[in-house]
Scaffold this motif. Sequence first.
Motif, PDB file in Angstrom:
ATOM      1  N   GLY B  22       0.828  -1.213   0.000  1.00 13.92           N
ATOM      2  CA  GLY B  22       0.000   0.000   0.000  1.00 13.92           C
ATOM      3  C   GLY B  22       0.856   1.255   0.000  1.00 13.92           C
ATOM      4  O   GLY B  22       0.585   2.206  -0.759  1.00 13.92           O
ATOM      5  N   GLY B  23       1.901   1.248   0.809  1.00  9.92           N
ATOM      6  CA  GLY B  23       2.800   2.410   0.881  1.00  9.92           C
ATOM      7  C   GLY B  23       3.463   2.660  -0.466  1.00  9.92           C
ATOM      8  O   GLY B  23       3.570   3.809  -0.916  1.00  9.92           O
ATOM      9  N   THR B  24       3.879   1.591  -1.113  1.00  7.91           N
ATOM     10  CA  THR B  24       4.516   1.728  -2.438  1.00  7.91           C
ATOM     11  C   THR B  24       3.539   2.342  -3.442  1.00  7.91           C
ATOM     12  O   THR B  24       3.918   3.203  -4.244  1.00  7.91           O
ATOM     13  N   MET B  25       2.290   1.902  -3.356  1.00  6.59           N
ATOM     14  CA  MET B  25       1.288   2.449  -4.293  1.00  6.59           C
ATOM     15  C   MET B  25       1.095   3.943  -4.047  1.00  6.59           C
ATOM     16  O   MET B  25       1.054   4.737  -5.009  1.00  6.59           O
ATOM     17  N   ILE B  26       0.988   4.319  -2.791  1.00  9.21           N
ATOM     18  CA  ILE B  26       0.788   5.746  -2.484  1.00  9.21           C
ATOM     19  C   ILE B  26       2.013   6.553  -2.934  1.00  9.21           C
ATOM     20  O   ILE B  26       1.875   7.623  -3.528  1.00  9.21           O
ATOM     21  N   TRP B  27       3.177   5.994  -2.715  1.00 12.53           N
ATOM     22  CA  TRP B  27       4.406   6.665  -3.145  1.00 12.53           C
ATOM     23  C   TRP B  27       4.418   6.837  -4.667  1.00 12.53           C
ATOM     24  O   TRP B  27       4.779   7.885  -5.185  1.00 12.53           O
ATOM     25  N   GLN B  28       3.998   5.787  -5.378  1.00 14.49           N
ATOM     26  CA  GLN B  28       3.923   5.849  -6.850  1.00 14.49           C
ATOM     27  C   GLN B  28       2.983   6.968  -7.282  1.00 14.49           C
ATOM     28  O   GLN B  28       3.261   7.699  -8.229  1.00 14.49           O
ATOM     29  N   PHE B  29       1.875   7.094  -6.563  1.00 15.80           N
ATOM     30  CA  PHE B  29       0.896   8.133  -6.896  1.00 15.80           C
ATOM     31  C   PHE B  29       1.517   9.510  -6.702  1.00 15.80           C
ATOM     32  O   PHE B  29       1.400  10.397  -7.564  1.00 15.80           O
ATOM     33  N   ILE B  30       2.195   9.663  -5.565  1.00 15.72           N
ATOM     34  CA  ILE B  30       2.817  10.959  -5.268  1.00 15.72           C
ATOM     35  C   ILE B  30       3.933  11.251  -6.279  1.00 15.72           C
ATOM     36  O   ILE B  30       4.107  12.386  -6.725  1.00 15.72           O
ATOM     37  N   ALA B  31       4.641  10.189  -6.676  1.00 14.95           N
ATOM     38  CA  ALA B  31       5.780  10.367  -7.592  1.00 14.95           C
ATOM     39  C   ALA B  31       5.346  10.776  -8.999  1.00 14.95           C
ATOM     40  O   ALA B  31       6.187  11.192  -9.798  1.00 14.95           O
ATOM     41  N   PRO B  36      -6.319   7.430 -10.060  1.00 16.23           N
ATOM     42  CA  PRO B  36      -7.000   7.389  -8.760  1.00 16.23           C
ATOM     43  C   PRO B  36      -7.034   6.011  -8.106  1.00 16.23           C
ATOM     44  O   PRO B  36      -6.959   5.896  -6.881  1.00 16.23           O
ATOM     45  N   MET B  37      -7.109   4.965  -8.916  1.00 15.96           N
ATOM     46  CA  MET B  37      -7.183   3.614  -8.332  1.00 15.96           C
ATOM     47  C   MET B  37      -5.913   3.268  -7.558  1.00 15.96           C
ATOM     48  O   MET B  37      -5.937   2.495  -6.604  1.00 15.96           O
ATOM     49  N   LEU B  38      -4.800   3.864  -7.981  1.00 14.17           N
ATOM     50  CA  LEU B  38      -3.525   3.618  -7.300  1.00 14.17           C
ATOM     51  C   LEU B  38      -3.601   4.164  -5.873  1.00 14.17           C
ATOM     52  O   LEU B  38      -3.202   3.488  -4.911  1.00 14.17           O
ATOM     53  N   LEU B  39      -4.152   5.359  -5.743  1.00 15.36           N
ATOM     54  CA  LEU B  39      -4.283   5.971  -4.418  1.00 15.36           C
ATOM     55  C   LEU B  39      -5.313   5.214  -3.578  1.00 15.36           C
ATOM     56  O   LEU B  39      -5.060   4.897  -2.402  1.00 15.36           O
ATOM     57  N   GLY B  42      -3.974   1.831  -2.680  1.00 15.30           N
ATOM     58  CA  GLY B  42      -2.861   2.021  -1.750  1.00 15.30           C
ATOM     59  C   GLY B  42      -3.375   2.281  -0.343  1.00 15.30           C
ATOM     60  O   GLY B  42      -2.933   1.649   0.627  1.00 15.30           O
ATOM     61  N   LEU B  43      -4.334   3.190  -0.236  1.00 17.21           N
ATOM     62  CA  LEU B  43      -4.910   3.500   1.078  1.00 17.21           C
ATOM     63  C   LEU B  43      -5.595   2.269   1.678  1.00 17.21           C
ATOM     64  O   LEU B  43      -5.448   1.981   2.870  1.00 17.21           O
ATOM     65  N   LEU B  44      -6.347   1.558   0.837  1.00 20.43           N
ATOM     66  CA  LEU B  44      -7.043   0.350   1.325  1.00 20.43           C
ATOM     67  C   LEU B  44      -6.038  -0.679   1.856  1.00 20.43           C
ATOM     68  O   LEU B  44      -6.244  -1.272   2.916  1.00 20.43           O
ATOM     69  N   PHE B  45      -4.956  -0.868   1.105  1.00 20.84           N
ATOM     70  CA  PHE B  45      -3.936  -1.833   1.534  1.00 20.84           C
ATOM     71  C   PHE B  45      -3.322  -1.405   2.871  1.00 20.84           C
ATOM     72  O   PHE B  45      -3.146  -2.219   3.776  1.00 20.84           O
ATOM     73  N   VAL B  46      -2.983  -0.122   2.983  1.00 19.65           N
ATOM     74  CA  VAL B  46      -2.351   0.370   4.218  1.00 19.65           C
ATOM     75  C   VAL B  46      -3.310   0.222   5.395  1.00 19.65           C
ATOM     76  O   VAL B  46      -2.925  -0.268   6.476  1.00 19.65           O
ATOM     77  N   VAL B  47      -4.568   0.595   5.178  1.00 19.72           N
ATOM     78  CA  VAL B  47      -5.557   0.509   6.264  1.00 19.72           C
ATOM     79  C   VAL B  47      -5.763  -0.958   6.674  1.00 19.72           C
ATOM     80  O   VAL B  47      -5.767  -1.294   7.865  1.00 19.72           O
ATOM     81  N   PHE B  48      -5.880  -1.821   5.679  1.00 17.85           N
ATOM     82  CA  PHE B  48      -6.105  -3.235   5.985  1.00 17.85           C
ATOM     83  C   PHE B  48      -4.905  -3.852   6.701  1.00 17.85           C
ATOM     84  O   PHE B  48      -5.046  -4.567   7.695  1.00 17.85           O
ATOM     85  N   GLY B  49      -3.693  -3.526   6.182  1.00 17.50           N
ATOM     86  CA  GLY B  49      -2.475  -4.036   6.823  1.00 17.50           C
ATOM     87  C   GLY B  49      -2.354  -3.514   8.249  1.00 17.50           C
ATOM     88  O   GLY B  49      -2.001  -4.256   9.173  1.00 17.50           O
ATOM     89  N   GLY B  50      -2.679  -2.217   8.428  1.00 20.59           N
ATOM     90  CA  GLY B  50      -2.625  -1.620   9.768  1.00 20.59           C
ATOM     91  C   GLY B  50      -3.612  -2.297  10.711  1.00 20.59           C
ATOM     92  O   GLY B  50      -3.286  -2.577  11.879  1.00 20.59           O
TER      93      GLY B  50
END
Lengths: 532, 64
Positions: B22-31, B36-39, B42-50
């Motif tokens: 998820g973090g990598t996806m968000i970073w890719q989006f920022i980069a 939008p699906m990447l963000l 990414g957020l869903l993955f981070v929230v779920f992992g958290g």
Amino acid sequence: MSDPPSGAPAPALPDGGGKGTERRRDVTVWGSFMWGYADVGADIYVALGLVMAAAQGATSLAFGLAGLVYILIGFGYTELASAYPVAGGGQYFALRGLGDFWGFVAGAALLLDYTIDIALFSVASVGYLNFFWPYLVGHAYVKHPIALGPLTLHDPVLAFEALALIAALIWLNIRGIKESSWFNAILGGVDIATESSIIIFGFLFAWKPSLLAAQWHATMSHFSFHDFAYGSSLAIISFVGLESISQAAQVTRRPATIIPRTSITLIFTVFIFAMAFSTLGLGVMPWQTFRDNIHDPVAVLAHHIPRIGMVAGPFAAFLGVTILAISANSGIMSASRLTFSMSRLRLVTSWLDKVHPRRRTPVRTIVLFSMIGALQVLLSAFTPQILDTLGNLYAFGATLGYILVFISLIKLRFSDPVTPRPYRVPLNLPWTRKDGTRVSLPILGFIGLLGVSMIFFEVVYTHRIGRIAGPTWVLLCLVYYALYRRSQKLPIFGSVPHDWEKEQIEVLTSAEEFDLLEQYKHALAARDRKRT
Amino acid sequence: MTPLRAGDKARIAMAPFHVVIGGTMIWQFIAGTRTPMLLVMGLLFVVFGGYRLALIRRALGARR
């Protein structure tokens, strides 16, 4: 059903076929699923470009509407295939429910589809092969029309390639190629993995909802009902191939357990893929790009995805070539199976069943139906878009066959309520008839009939070639049917007497469905007691 | 103490990976890959992992 006599179509059976008898095997749930997927899963490779060119920004809606009808058709097929696990499929169901004449009409519609299967998927397969044209020749594939008097051969190279593929398939089938379920399973698995990767990576790295919304608005601002109806009627071709459920049921041991699971999974997998590809496609590229690459839309879409596109594009094209060639081959095999079933039921001459004395392959059906497929390729090459013309005909045959299947489903609920149905189309209305027989009315069956009739209407309304060539094919088949039945001194509109109860017992016994057999015998005994 | 099933072990092992993916996806989006699906994913993955990591932390606390 008793085993077919020696001389049964050899290539018509996957693994183990070809010995003259159809034996049931331990086809796993996965194997059965893959059998169907190898048939239906290939359709999106063809349909995506065709539907995009017609429905434009409303392509997802077209796929959605056709897909809903397809789900209902799938439910109907699942019920019938698990109750009557024989290879004849729609033709057998129509004959059983509506009599010999309508059984033949359904068979003629399906034979039209199988010959178009050969033609359409051969053209589509070589279309994906031409994706590699720039790599091999150094420039993009270009059509080179040839004028032949008043006619123009619009794409002679594509037509020639398709004819060469058909010739190769004829040769392979006459020699006795076996449709390996292992090969199907591996190829189907790779295909599902590839399509899933394209969808996941596509949505993540390339999908722009703004592009999708812009295309939707642009199409809706000058909405053309004709174009949308044409697109949604073509979308049904991405779901054609449900006959494979019946063909898998024929050779599967305990089909009542296996078939409902696999076919429902198959139906939803194909539906999800069709919806995902159309929605992804409209959010990645303008619909005009698909129209311009109508022969290899999935490969072009995969090629446009960042990061994986360089590899995914050619790989999807290679997969398209392979899976579509297998689909074309399955058209040849299915035509053999269907004519065998029809001749056994005395709808066509048994001349077609004769097999090669040494190779044990049904040479006559292979050559006859492949040549019809080749003729269709040749004739459609004189129209501006080969694929579009063949798609026209494909949709006609499929929808006509499906209408008859739905009517048979409803009719069989009344005329044969005693046959156990391991799976029933959901949403039924219980009803007790005057004679005390309990019947359940399939509400979704009626809705499905309405839906597929609407698509049939769209086909007749919008397909300029399909509405002429399709009925002409059926009429020519009916002329043959009338002549054949007359020569055999059999009724043309009536039916030959069949002992369906004996046949059903034989089918269930050969399928090793002993629980269902017991249920069936009890139901027959209860019905007989009530009658006396 | 109830032994962990194989499925649970796999879920525990995958939890940090969800956050990393998820973090990598968000970073890719920022980069720069502004899809939008990447963000969203990414957020869903981070929230779920958290969420999974929080469950593991709570379970470890209860075990002590």
